[in-house]
Design an enzyme around this catalytic site. Structure first.
Site, short mmCIF file in Angstrom:
data_model
loop_
_atom_site.label_atom_id
_atom_site.label_comp_id
_atom_site.label_asym_id
_atom_site.label_seq_id
_atom_site.Cartn_x
_atom_site.Cartn_y
_atom_site.Cartn_z
CE LYS A 1 13.33 3.70 0.90
NZ LYS A 1 13.07 4.99 0.57
NE ARG B 1 7.22 2.04 0.56
CZ ARG B 1 8.29 2.09 -0.50
NH1 ARG B 1 8.91 1.04 -0.52
NH2 ARG B 1 8.45 3.34 -1.36
NE ARG C 1 14.04 8.63 -7.65
CZ ARG C 1 13.82 8.23 -6.46
NH1 ARG C 1 14.79 7.91 -5.42
NH2 ARG C 1 12.33 7.90 -6.32
NE ARG D 1 10.40 5.18 -9.34
CZ ARG D 1 10.66 5.04 -7.97
NH1 ARG D 1 11.98 4.70 -7.42
NH2 ARG D 1 9.86 5.21 -7.07
NE ARG E 1 7.07 7.88 -4.70
CZ ARG E 1 7.98 8.01 -5.38
NH1 ARG E 1 8.17 8.74 -6.31
NH2 ARG E 1 9.39 7.48 -4.88
P1 AMP Z 1 9.95 2.88 -4.12
O1 AMP Z 1 10.67 2.59 -5.63
O2 AMP Z 1 10.68 2.14 -3.05
O3 AMP Z 1 9.88 4.36 -3.97
O4 AMP Z 1 8.70 2.09 -4.52
C1 AMP Z 1 7.80 2.52 -5.62
C2 AMP Z 1 6.20 2.06 -5.21
O5 AMP Z 1 6.32 0.78 -5.33
C3 AMP Z 1 5.76 2.78 -3.87
O6 AMP Z 1 5.10 4.09 -4.14
C4 AMP Z 1 4.63 1.61 -3.57
O7 AMP Z 1 3.70 2.05 -4.56
C5 AMP Z 1 5.36 0.45 -4.18
N1 AMP Z 1 5.96 -0.41 -3.23
C6 AMP Z 1 7.06 -0.55 -2.95
N2 AMP Z 1 7.43 -1.12 -2.17
C7 AMP Z 1 6.32 -1.51 -1.32
C8 AMP Z 1 6.04 -2.23 -0.13
N3 AMP Z 1 6.84 -2.59 0.63
N4 AMP Z 1 4.77 -2.19 0.14
C9 AMP Z 1 3.71 -1.82 -0.70
N5 AMP Z 1 4.06 -1.10 -1.81
C10 AMP Z 1 5.29 -0.87 -2.11
#
Ligand code: AMP
Length: 208
Positions: free
Chosen positions: A15, A88, A122, A155, A166
């Site tokens: 994404k 999400r 990554r 990360r 996740r």
């Molecule tokens: P990402 O970078 O999109 O993989 O997001 C990293 C982490 O941020 C996720 O595993 C969640 O803990 C949190 N997160 C990101 N977007 C959301 C969302 N829309 N709702 C809740 N938690 C989020």
């Protein structure tokens, strides 16, 4: 061309990478909740301190922390928008629908085995949020961001143990959004495997 796009797909499905390409080629503005939350953690804001424990365990941050923040960012955004990592949950999607009409939900489909390989290899840029893969999309100079010269990092939640959490969070909370947008006639699913450019060709067709 579609003007409001939601990027759906599990962690590691591309994404962020495909969203970045859409921004540089077609002038979209990308709003990534993950990037916003990591920034908040880095700056040790109140939001960041509350969000960190959820992020580190692979859980979702509670809706009350994220929905208001995202609504503000959307209201301030100008032009064509890509949402990466939001909504999400169904509750987030319902909150969004009160503010913005989604033209396309683009779902990147990638098998778990491939996702785990991608995520654990990554590396990310803490300054400009660019992402790399140690083998398939390596930076020109090892450990350094091609775009801004910052030192890359892994990360905290890109370790194998957290990735499995996740993925199960994704299945339980986020996958229902596929049916949600399909029933509204907004869903396009593309297979997210191949080179970044091969996938982008499919993305390019889907947004027309
Ligand atoms: P990402 O970078 O999109 O993989 O997001 C990293 C982490 O941020 C996720 O595993 C969640 O803990 C949190 N997160 C990101 N977007 C959301 C969302 N829309 N709702 C809740 N938690 C989020």
């Amino acid at each position: 061309m579609k003007s409001t796009i939601v990027l759906l797909g599990p962690p590691g499905s591309g994404k962020g990478t495909q969203g970045e390409k859409l921004c540089s080629e077609f002038g979209y503005v990308k709003l990534s909740t993950g990037d916003m939350l990591r920034e908040a953690v880095k700056n040790q804001t109140e939001l960041g301190m509350k969000a960190k424990q959820y992020m580190d365990s692979g859980a979702l941050v509670p809706n009350d922390l994220i929905i208001g923040l995202m609504k503000e960012k959307i209201a301030a955004a100008d032009g064509k928008v890509i949402l990466d990592g939001f909504p999400r949950t169904i509750e987030q999607a319902d909150a969004l629908s009160g503010q913005l009409d989604v033209d396309l939900a683009l779902n990147l489909d990638v098998k778990d085995e491939e996702l785990i390989k991608r995520i654990t290899m990554r590396r990310s840029c803490p300054s400009c949020n660019a992402v790399y893969h140690l083998i398939y999309n390596a930076p020109k100079t090892e450990g350094i961001c091609d775009k801004c010269g910052s030192r890359l990092y892994q990360r905290d939640d890109d370790t194998e143990a957290t990735v499995l959490n996740r993925l199960s969070t994704y299945r339980e909370k986020t996958m229902p959004l596929i049916g949600y947008y399909e029933s509204r006639g907004k869903l396009v699913t593309i297979e997210g495997t191949g080179t970044i450019d091969e996938i982008f060709e499919k993305v390019r067709k889907a947004i027309q």
